[in-house]
Design a protein around this motif. Structure first.
Motif, PDB file in Angstrom:
ATOM      1  N   VAL A 110      93.364  10.850  25.377  1.00  0.00           N
ATOM      2  CA  VAL A 110      94.365  10.019  26.051  1.00  0.00           C
ATOM      3  C   VAL A 110      95.428   9.484  25.102  1.00  0.00           C
ATOM      4  CG1 VAL A 110      92.787   9.325  27.900  1.00  0.00           C
ATOM      5  CG2 VAL A 110      92.886   7.964  25.790  1.00  0.00           C
ATOM      6  N   ALA A 111      95.156   9.499  23.786  1.00  0.00           N
ATOM      7  CA  ALA A 111      96.108   8.924  22.840  1.00  0.00           C
ATOM      8  C   ALA A 111      95.849   9.525  21.465  1.00  0.00           C
ATOM      9  CB  ALA A 111      95.970   7.402  22.798  1.00  0.00           C
ATOM     10  N   ASN A 112      96.718   9.184  20.523  1.00  0.00           N
ATOM     11  CA  ASN A 112      96.552   9.614  19.136  1.00  0.00           C
ATOM     12  C   ASN A 112      96.645   8.412  18.208  1.00  0.00           C
ATOM     13  OD1 ASN A 112      96.249  12.463  19.393  1.00  0.00           O
ATOM     14  ND2 ASN A 112      98.450  12.628  19.817  1.00  0.00           N
ATOM     15  N   LEU A 113      95.785   8.400  17.199  1.00  0.00           N
ATOM     16  CA  LEU A 113      95.881   7.413  16.139  1.00  0.00           C
ATOM     17  C   LEU A 113      96.768   8.008  15.049  1.00  0.00           C
ATOM     18  CD1 LEU A 113      93.123   5.219  14.642  1.00  0.00           C
ATOM     19  CD2 LEU A 113      94.505   6.579  13.089  1.00  0.00           C
ATOM     20  N   HIS A 114      97.898   7.360  14.778  1.00  0.00           N
ATOM     21  CA  HIS A 114      98.886   7.872  13.833  1.00  0.00           C
ATOM     22  C   HIS A 114      98.532   7.365  12.428  1.00  0.00           C
ATOM     23  CE1 HIS A 114     102.108   9.308  16.778  1.00  0.00           C
ATOM     24  NE2 HIS A 114     101.077   8.914  17.517  1.00  0.00           N
ATOM     25  N   ALA A 115      97.612   8.087  11.771  1.00  0.00           N
ATOM     26  CA  ALA A 115      97.109   7.648  10.464  1.00  0.00           C
ATOM     27  C   ALA A 115      98.170   7.777   9.381  1.00  0.00           C
ATOM     28  CB  ALA A 115      95.869   8.455  10.086  1.00  0.00           C
ATOM     29  N   VAL A 116      98.973   8.831   9.450  1.00  0.00           N
ATOM     30  CA  VAL A 116     100.088   9.045   8.517  1.00  0.00           C
ATOM     31  C   VAL A 116     101.297   9.412   9.351  1.00  0.00           C
ATOM     32  CG1 VAL A 116     100.979  10.477   6.638  1.00  0.00           C
ATOM     33  CG2 VAL A 116      98.585   9.772   6.621  1.00  0.00           C
ATOM     34  N   GLU A 117     102.396   8.705   9.145  1.00  0.00           N
ATOM     35  CA  GLU A 117     103.541   8.849  10.043  1.00  0.00           C
ATOM     36  C   GLU A 117     104.835   9.084   9.263  1.00  0.00           C
ATOM     37  OE1 GLU A 117     105.451   9.046  13.742  1.00  0.00           O
ATOM     38  OE2 GLU A 117     103.312   8.901  13.298  1.00  0.00           O
ATOM     39  N   ASP A 118     105.345  10.320   9.305  1.00  0.00           N
ATOM     40  CA  ASP A 118     106.684  10.658   8.818  1.00  0.00           C
ATOM     41  C   ASP A 118     106.901  10.210   7.367  1.00  0.00           C
ATOM     42  OD1 ASP A 118     109.231  11.687   8.896  1.00  0.00           O
ATOM     43  OD2 ASP A 118     110.119   9.874   9.753  1.00  0.00           O
TER      44      ASP A 118
ATOM     45  N   THR B  26      99.977  12.876  10.161  1.00  0.00           N
ATOM     46  CA  THR B  26      98.598  13.250  10.469  1.00  0.00           C
ATOM     47  C   THR B  26      98.074  12.313  11.547  1.00  0.00           C
ATOM     48  OG1 THR B  26      98.207  14.055   8.225  1.00  0.00           O
ATOM     49  CG2 THR B  26      96.274  13.520   9.550  1.00  0.00           C
ATOM     50  N   GLN B  27      97.584  12.894  12.623  1.00  0.00           N
ATOM     51  CA  GLN B  27      97.098  12.101  13.762  1.00  0.00           C
ATOM     52  C   GLN B  27      95.665  12.505  14.099  1.00  0.00           C
ATOM     53  OE1 GLN B  27      99.932  12.971  16.852  1.00  0.00           O
ATOM     54  NE2 GLN B  27     101.691  12.403  15.573  1.00  0.00           N
ATOM     55  N   PHE B  28      94.944  11.552  14.663  1.00  0.00           N
ATOM     56  CA  PHE B  28      93.579  11.814  15.107  1.00  0.00           C
ATOM     57  C   PHE B  28      93.483  11.494  16.596  1.00  0.00           C
ATOM     58  CE2 PHE B  28      93.150  10.670  10.585  1.00  0.00           C
ATOM     59  CZ  PHE B  28      92.549  11.829  10.118  1.00  0.00           C
ATOM     60  N   PRO B  29      92.793  12.335  17.362  1.00  0.00           N
ATOM     61  CA  PRO B  29      92.730  12.101  18.804  1.00  0.00           C
ATOM     62  C   PRO B  29      91.873  10.886  19.154  1.00  0.00           C
ATOM     63  CG  PRO B  29      91.328  13.945  18.178  1.00  0.00           C
ATOM     64  CD  PRO B  29      92.104  13.566  16.962  1.00  0.00           C
ATOM     65  N   VAL B  30      92.296  10.170  20.173  1.00  0.00           N
ATOM     66  CA  VAL B  30      91.542   9.041  20.718  1.00  0.00           C
ATOM     67  C   VAL B  30      91.105   9.423  22.124  1.00  0.00           C
ATOM     68  CG1 VAL B  30      91.626   6.618  21.411  1.00  0.00           C
ATOM     69  CG2 VAL B  30      92.837   7.375  19.348  1.00  0.00           C
TER      70      VAL B  30
ATOM     71  N   LEU C 241      96.531  10.292   3.654  1.00  0.00           N
ATOM     72  CA  LEU C 241      97.672  11.002   3.075  1.00  0.00           C
ATOM     73  C   LEU C 241      97.210  11.942   1.966  1.00  0.00           C
ATOM     74  CD1 LEU C 241     100.662  11.544   2.473  1.00  0.00           C
ATOM     75  CD2 LEU C 241     100.699   9.426   1.141  1.00  0.00           C
ATOM     76  N   ALA C 242      96.352  11.442   1.087  1.00  0.00           N
ATOM     77  CA  ALA C 242      95.859  12.269  -0.011  1.00  0.00           C
ATOM     78  C   ALA C 242      95.070  13.464   0.511  1.00  0.00           C
ATOM     79  CB  ALA C 242      94.994  11.418  -0.941  1.00  0.00           C
ATOM     80  N   LYS C 243      94.183  13.231   1.460  1.00  0.00           N
ATOM     81  CA  LYS C 243      93.364  14.319   2.004  1.00  0.00           C
ATOM     82  C   LYS C 243      94.213  15.317   2.786  1.00  0.00           C
ATOM     83  CE  LYS C 243      89.204  11.458   2.210  1.00  0.00           C
ATOM     84  NZ  LYS C 243      88.260  10.713   3.076  1.00  0.00           N
ATOM     85  N   SER C 244      95.297  14.837   3.385  1.00  0.00           N
ATOM     86  CA  SER C 244      96.201  15.755   4.085  1.00  0.00           C
ATOM     87  C   SER C 244      96.867  16.714   3.105  1.00  0.00           C
ATOM     88  CB  SER C 244      97.269  14.966   4.844  1.00  0.00           C
ATOM     89  OG  SER C 244      96.696  14.126   5.822  1.00  0.00           O
ATOM     90  N   LEU C 245      97.261  16.204   1.942  1.00  0.00           N
ATOM     91  CA  LEU C 245      97.908  17.050   0.946  1.00  0.00           C
ATOM     92  C   LEU C 245      96.955  18.119   0.419  1.00  0.00           C
ATOM     93  CD1 LEU C 245      99.902  14.340  -1.049  1.00  0.00           C
ATOM     94  CD2 LEU C 245     100.821  16.029   0.548  1.00  0.00           C
ATOM     95  N   LEU C 246      95.673  17.808   0.378  1.00  0.00           N
ATOM     96  CA  LEU C 246      94.674  18.763  -0.091  1.00  0.00           C
ATOM     97  C   LEU C 246      94.152  19.659   1.030  1.00  0.00           C
ATOM     98  CD1 LEU C 246      92.713  16.454  -2.522  1.00  0.00           C
ATOM     99  CD2 LEU C 246      93.767  18.618  -3.148  1.00  0.00           C
ATOM    100  N   ARG C 247      94.653  19.468   2.239  1.00  0.00           N
ATOM    101  CA  ARG C 247      94.209  20.226   3.414  1.00  0.00           C
ATOM    102  C   ARG C 247      92.750  19.945   3.745  1.00  0.00           C
ATOM    103  NH1 ARG C 247      96.950  25.189   4.070  1.00  0.00           N
ATOM    104  NH2 ARG C 247      95.465  25.570   5.763  1.00  0.00           N
ATOM    105  N   LEU C 248      92.260  18.755   3.377  1.00  0.00           N
ATOM    106  CA  LEU C 248      90.898  18.363   3.741  1.00  0.00           C
ATOM    107  C   LEU C 248      90.856  17.805   5.153  1.00  0.00           C
ATOM    108  CD1 LEU C 248      89.731  16.701   0.409  1.00  0.00           C
ATOM    109  CD2 LEU C 248      89.329  19.025   1.211  1.00  0.00           C
ATOM    110  N   VAL C 249      91.989  17.335   5.645  1.00  0.00           N
ATOM    111  CA  VAL C 249      92.140  16.982   7.057  1.00  0.00           C
ATOM    112  C   VAL C 249      93.408  17.684   7.549  1.00  0.00           C
ATOM    113  CG1 VAL C 249      90.953  14.766   6.864  1.00  0.00           C
ATOM    114  CG2 VAL C 249      93.418  14.846   6.563  1.00  0.00           C
ATOM    115  N   PRO C 250      93.426  18.147   8.791  1.00  0.00           N
ATOM    116  CA  PRO C 250      94.606  18.863   9.294  1.00  0.00           C
ATOM    117  C   PRO C 250      95.752  17.914   9.599  1.00  0.00           C
ATOM    118  CG  PRO C 250      92.943  18.666  11.018  1.00  0.00           C
ATOM    119  CD  PRO C 250      92.321  18.121   9.776  1.00  0.00           C
TER     120      PRO C 250
END
Length: 595
Positions: A310-318, A297-301, A342-351
């Motif tokens: 210009v970049a991505n913040l890699h909040a959850v990685e592989d 899960t990444q967020f744009p910077v 990670l938890a919110k990603s599993l619940l689809r609360l963040v893409p």
């Protein structure tokens, strides 16, 4: 040793609410001396917070009033002490922040959601210590650095909702300390913090106290924190002080039954009576109910100029792992490492950007509409911040029946009054809870409401994000026992996010250690906790609060930057390389060892 000079004295303080005949705070007498840390301890609902809000005269705005007693602030110039009970609100406003500051228990509701972090810090500084804007900004950034907030200049431009719970708490601590008050009232200031940051914040408060002579009134239910920082202890039960004394005396020879109960109930890391988990739990003999594969899960910077991506913040990685029925997988790591994302990603609360997550064989990331809503019935979450997670306009009955109503189950047995009463009793809430509102409960009780809401649909996977961090030790044990029982009776699996190593040791079958968005170590709880392989895991365990005040100087807690990494667009990350340490204990080799 603290000086004998009194700085703040409470004499026979009584506090009433409304027309109640009995006071909530009953004849409380306390003295805070120059340069000491006085810990006020007790379970949720013992009215610790009411006592300290009375000192700040904030209770006047929350339906309470001081009905008897004095609160004396002793002055350094030898003048007669000020009775805070008799001061006008304008004079109290002048004292708050500059002379007496307070760190509140719930950072999200204490920060203004429409103001940036920088604006709120500058407001505090300029109100009490007028500076030009550049000097005030430098002071604010320096304080954010002191509380170990990553990228302090960047955080000045952010809003509270953009920070994790632990980061928001650090902002609150910075706001309280920025004017260097004589007295710091800290109401559960480390509840939301991971162990390394907690150790650093306690050390920071100690160092500032020694540097400035500041005195600290520290409210907590964590006896490990008391052992770590307190000079003296006052124990509160049902609005009364039942015992007080030197911290060593209270720990070595507690006089009151309630004090002994608090000390005995406190979970202790690596205690000889701690529950020992098998290296390969029986739960793993069944097929996983949740299988996560290469989740990212990444967020744009965006750039400051033209707001270009210009970049991505890699909040959850592989991240990959399995979760089996009747199993607890604990995720540990410092605030900002990606646990909650990670938890919110599993619940689809963040893409999410990449990966798959199979719940009962269904890929959650491919479901939409009614299919996704139906799948979510089997995966529920207890959120970290109970007050922000509850609608203040809804009664507890409405909060618990809303998930049932949405799924067409409102008229079933699950939604009956008897079933709801049984559920609130299970999580330790009192009778009469259903028709009350969130603001009428303590922080710990609000967390129990969140747990009840998550359980109302009988999910197969429960994601618990710091579910007991706001609870006192006795209720912690009840909730953990409840979750353990539900695991087996309902074949439920538990994904448990926590910074409390004693709690993790008690509940976890397996552990994932997260650092900067990646899992750097994983394996059976017994192996990871007794033989940590990654330096970051070792630092987490070294920072666990001591069990007794005699041990506080025999430790070396350190920490490292854990913020998720930012990578330019198009940068390729190398595939993870793992070393097998046996019995499912694995160490990631390419995640960057902390220095």
């Amino acid at each position: 040793m603290p000086a004998a000079n009194p700085l703040l004295t409470l004499e026979n303080l009584n506090v009433h609410f409304g027309n109640a005949k009995a006071p909530a705070v009953k004849d409380v007498s306390l003295t805070l001396h120059d340069g000491e840390v006085l810990a006020l301890v007790g379970e949720s609902g013992s009215d610790k917070s009411v006592t300290v809000k009375s000192i700040m005269r904030l209770i006047d705005h929350q339906g309470g009033h001081i009905s008897a007693g004095r609160i004396l602030l002793h002055q350094q110039n030898g003048a007669a002490p000020l009775d805070l009970v008799k001061l006008s609100q304008p004079r109290m406003r002048a004292l708050r922040g500059a002379h007496i500051a307070m760190i509140f228990q719930d950072p999200m509701t204490s920060l203004n959601p429409v103001m940036t972090i920088g604006a709120q810090l500058l407001e505090v500084i300029q109100q009490h210590q007028p500076h030009n804007t550049d000097k005030a900004k430098a002071t604010a950034i320096a304080m954010l650095e002191k509380v170990r907030l990553t990228d302090p200049a960047g955080r000045m431009r952010q809003y509270p909702h953009e920070l994790s719970g632990g980061m928001r708490q650090r902002v609150m601590i910075a706001m309280a300390l920025v004017c260097r008050p004589r007295i710091l009232i800290a109401d559960e200031p480390t509840t939301a913090l991971d162990v390394t940051v907690q150790a650093e914040i306690l050390g920071l408060i100690r160092s500032l106290q020694q540097e400035t002579g500041m005195s600290v009134l520290f409210i907590t239910h964590d006896m490990g924190v008391v052992a770590e920082i307190a000079d003296r202890v006052a124990v509160m039960l049902n609005g009364r002080i039942v015992e007080q004394g030197n911290v060593l005396d209270v720990f070595d020879t507690p006089q009151h039954d309630y004090t002994r109960k608090l000390l005995e109930s406190a979970p202790k890391f690596r205690d000889e009576h701690a529950r020992i988990k098998a290296a390969v739990p029986d739960a793993q003999r069944t097929a996983p109910i949740l299988a996560v594969r290469h989740l990212s899960t990444q967020f744009p910077v965006h750039s400051a100029f033209l707001r270009r991506h210009v970049a991505n913040l890699h909040a959850v990685e592989d991240i990959s792992f399995d979760l089996h029925p009747r199993e607890t997988v604990a995720i540990i790591g410092e605030s900002g490492c990606g646990k909650s994302t990670l938890a919110k990603s599993l619940l689809r609360l963040v893409p999410s950007n990449e990966g798959r997550a199979f719940l009962n064989g269904q890929d959650l990331f491919t479901l939409t509409g009614e299919e996704l809503r139906h799948a979510r019935r089997n995966i529920q979450m207890i959120f970290q911040d109970p007050y922000a997670a509850l609608d203040p306009r809804m009664s507890v009955r409405q909060i618990l029946t809303e998930p049932l109503r949405i799924r067409g189950l409102g008229q079933t047995a699950q939604g009956s009054d008897a079933a709801l009463q049984e559920l609130v009793a299970k999580v330790g809430l009192p009778k009469g809870t259903l028709d009350r509102y969130p603001h009428q409960f303590s922080g710990g009780q609000r967390q129990r409401i969140c747990i009840a809401r998550a359980l109302v649909l009988s999910p197969k996977v429960l994601i618990a994000d710091e579910p007991v961090s706001a609870l006192d030790v006795a209720i912690q044990g009840q909730i953990l026992d409840l979750l353990e029982g539900l695991k087996h009776s309902e074949d439920m699996a538990l994904l448990f996010i926590s910074h409390d190593m004693a709690v993790v040791e008690r509940v976890a079958d397996r552990i994932l250690v997260m650092y900067r968005g990646s899992v750097v170590e994983q394996g059976p709880a017994r192996n990871v906790l007794s033989n940590p392989a990654h330096p970051y895991t070792q630092r987490l365990l070294e920072a666990v609060p001591v069990a007794h005040p005699r041990q506080r100087f025999a430790r070396n807690a350190a920490s490292a930057v854990t913020a998720a990494p930012v990578y330019p667009l198009g940068m390729e990350r190398p595939l993870a390389r793992w070393k097998d340490l046996g019995e499912g204990h694995r160490l990631r080799l390419d995640a960057g060892l902390v220095s």
